[in-house]
Design a protein around this motif. Structure first.
Motif, PDB file in Angstrom:
ATOM      1  N   GLN A  25       0.845  -1.185   0.000  1.00  0.00           N
ATOM      2  CA  GLN A  25       0.000   0.000   0.000  1.00  0.00           C
ATOM      3  C   GLN A  25       0.883   1.238   0.000  1.00  0.00           C
ATOM      4  O   GLN A  25       1.934   1.253   0.638  1.00  0.00           O
ATOM      5  CB  GLN A  25      -0.901   0.009   1.239  1.00  0.00           C
ATOM      6  N   PRO A  26       0.475   2.297  -0.701  1.00  0.00           N
ATOM      7  CA  PRO A  26       1.280   3.525  -0.716  1.00  0.00           C
ATOM      8  C   PRO A  26       1.436   4.116   0.679  1.00  0.00           C
ATOM      9  O   PRO A  26       0.482   4.168   1.458  1.00  0.00           O
ATOM     10  CB  PRO A  26       0.478   4.468  -1.611  1.00  0.00           C
ATOM     11  N   ILE A  27       2.640   4.529   0.988  1.00  0.00           N
ATOM     12  CA  ILE A  27       2.940   5.187   2.253  1.00  0.00           C
ATOM     13  C   ILE A  27       2.809   6.688   2.033  1.00  0.00           C
ATOM     14  O   ILE A  27       3.452   7.235   1.134  1.00  0.00           O
ATOM     15  CB  ILE A  27       4.365   4.834   2.726  1.00  0.00           C
ATOM     16  N   PHE A  51      12.416  -0.068 -12.053  1.00  0.00           N
ATOM     17  CA  PHE A  51      12.115   1.320 -12.349  1.00  0.00           C
ATOM     18  C   PHE A  51      11.267   1.959 -11.271  1.00  0.00           C
ATOM     19  O   PHE A  51      10.526   1.294 -10.554  1.00  0.00           O
ATOM     20  CB  PHE A  51      11.449   1.477 -13.721  1.00  0.00           C
ATOM     21  N   TRP A  52      11.448   3.270 -11.150  1.00  0.00           N
ATOM     22  CA  TRP A  52      10.602   4.121 -10.341  1.00  0.00           C
ATOM     23  C   TRP A  52       9.716   4.907 -11.296  1.00  0.00           C
ATOM     24  O   TRP A  52      10.205   5.488 -12.263  1.00  0.00           O
ATOM     25  CB  TRP A  52      11.419   5.104  -9.502  1.00  0.00           C
ATOM     26  N   GLY A  98       2.514  13.307  -6.031  1.00  0.00           N
ATOM     27  CA  GLY A  98       1.940  12.207  -6.794  1.00  0.00           C
ATOM     28  C   GLY A  98       2.313  10.860  -6.208  1.00  0.00           C
ATOM     29  O   GLY A  98       2.954  10.764  -5.166  1.00  0.00           O
ATOM     30  N   LEU A  99       1.916   9.809  -6.905  1.00  0.00           N
ATOM     31  CA  LEU A  99       2.171   8.438  -6.483  1.00  0.00           C
ATOM     32  C   LEU A  99       3.475   7.955  -7.114  1.00  0.00           C
ATOM     33  O   LEU A  99       3.592   7.901  -8.337  1.00  0.00           O
ATOM     34  CB  LEU A  99       1.019   7.531  -6.913  1.00  0.00           C
ATOM     35  N   VAL A 117       3.245  10.973  -2.354  1.00  0.00           N
ATOM     36  CA  VAL A 117       4.008  12.143  -1.930  1.00  0.00           C
ATOM     37  C   VAL A 117       3.185  13.411  -2.128  1.00  0.00           C
ATOM     38  O   VAL A 117       2.638  13.645  -3.208  1.00  0.00           O
ATOM     39  CB  VAL A 117       5.337  12.254  -2.718  1.00  0.00           C
ATOM     40  N   THR A 118       3.113  14.220  -1.083  1.00  0.00           N
ATOM     41  CA  THR A 118       2.450  15.511  -1.139  1.00  0.00           C
ATOM     42  C   THR A 118       3.490  16.584  -0.828  1.00  0.00           C
ATOM     43  O   THR A 118       4.171  16.505   0.197  1.00  0.00           O
ATOM     44  CB  THR A 118       1.305  15.605  -0.108  1.00  0.00           C
ATOM     45  N   VAL A 119       3.603  17.552  -1.729  1.00  0.00           N
ATOM     46  CA  VAL A 119       4.534  18.661  -1.515  1.00  0.00           C
ATOM     47  C   VAL A 119       3.720  19.873  -1.096  1.00  0.00           C
ATOM     48  O   VAL A 119       2.788  20.289  -1.790  1.00  0.00           O
ATOM     49  CB  VAL A 119       5.352  18.971  -2.787  1.00  0.00           C
ATOM     50  N   GLU A 120       4.069  20.415   0.079  1.00  0.00           N
ATOM     51  CA  GLU A 120       3.374  21.592   0.610  1.00  0.00           C
ATOM     52  C   GLU A 120       4.240  22.821   0.441  1.00  0.00           C
ATOM     53  O   GLU A 120       5.468  22.722   0.414  1.00  0.00           O
ATOM     54  CB  GLU A 120       3.076  21.413   2.104  1.00  0.00           C
ATOM     55  N   ARG A 121       3.587  23.959   0.385  1.00  0.00           N
ATOM     56  CA  ARG A 121       4.338  25.218   0.349  1.00  0.00           C
ATOM     57  C   ARG A 121       5.160  25.344   1.622  1.00  0.00           C
ATOM     58  O   ARG A 121       4.721  24.933   2.692  1.00  0.00           O
ATOM     59  CB  ARG A 121       3.404  26.416   0.246  1.00  0.00           C
TER      60      ARG A 121
END
Length: 151
Positions: A25-27, A51-52, A98-99, A117-121
């Protein structure tokens, strides 16, 4: 970049990846803009190609135990560790959210790492209005301390 038979095989493997297996499952990972993130695999698996991917479409890294190919969009921001198969993405931007999925491809494809992955300001230490307000209040306080006792 030269388009080779290896690239074609890799792309076809992604397109017809109905044979992808893995229960990983995605972390969830949150990172601030400008920082780096390290994504690691969660289990080892034999592979011809490793691959990634980002969002199951954009290739980040392709590795075949001999050659490492970091794709142009990530060329100066990604480091790939051939021993651990991890990637480090530097200078993260909102568009990097993104995933991210690590896949090992042999007879079938197996997901061996997955991160949402979430990138915040980047957090600021206060807006200009907040700083101006505190400065104005400090001025008024000092003014009252100096002039009120004399009245």
């Amino acid at each position: 970049m030269e388009f080779t038979l290896r690239h074609l095989t890799f792309i076809l493997a992604i397109i017809i990846s109905g044979t992808v297996s893995g229960d990983i499952q995605p972390i969830p990972v949150t990172v601030q803009e400008g920082n780096q993130v390290i994504l690691e695999i969660k289990e080892k698996a034999p592979f011809y190609d490793f691959f990634w991917l980002k969002n199951n479409e954009d290739t980040v890294v392709l590795y075949d135990s001999i050659n490492v190919e970091i794709y142009p969009a990530y060329k100066n921001r990604v480091d790939f560790n051939e021993q651990t198969l991890s990637i480090t993405i530097r200078n993260m931007q909102k568009t990097d959210s993104g995933l991210y999925t690590a896949k090992a491809s042999e007879k079938t494809q197996k997901i061996i790492g997955s991160y949402n992955v979430t990138v915040e300001r980047a957090r600021s230490h206060g807006s200009t209005a907040e700083i101006a307000s505190v400065t104005w209040l400090t001025f008024l306080f000092l003014l009252s301390v100096i002039y009120l006792p004399t009245l």
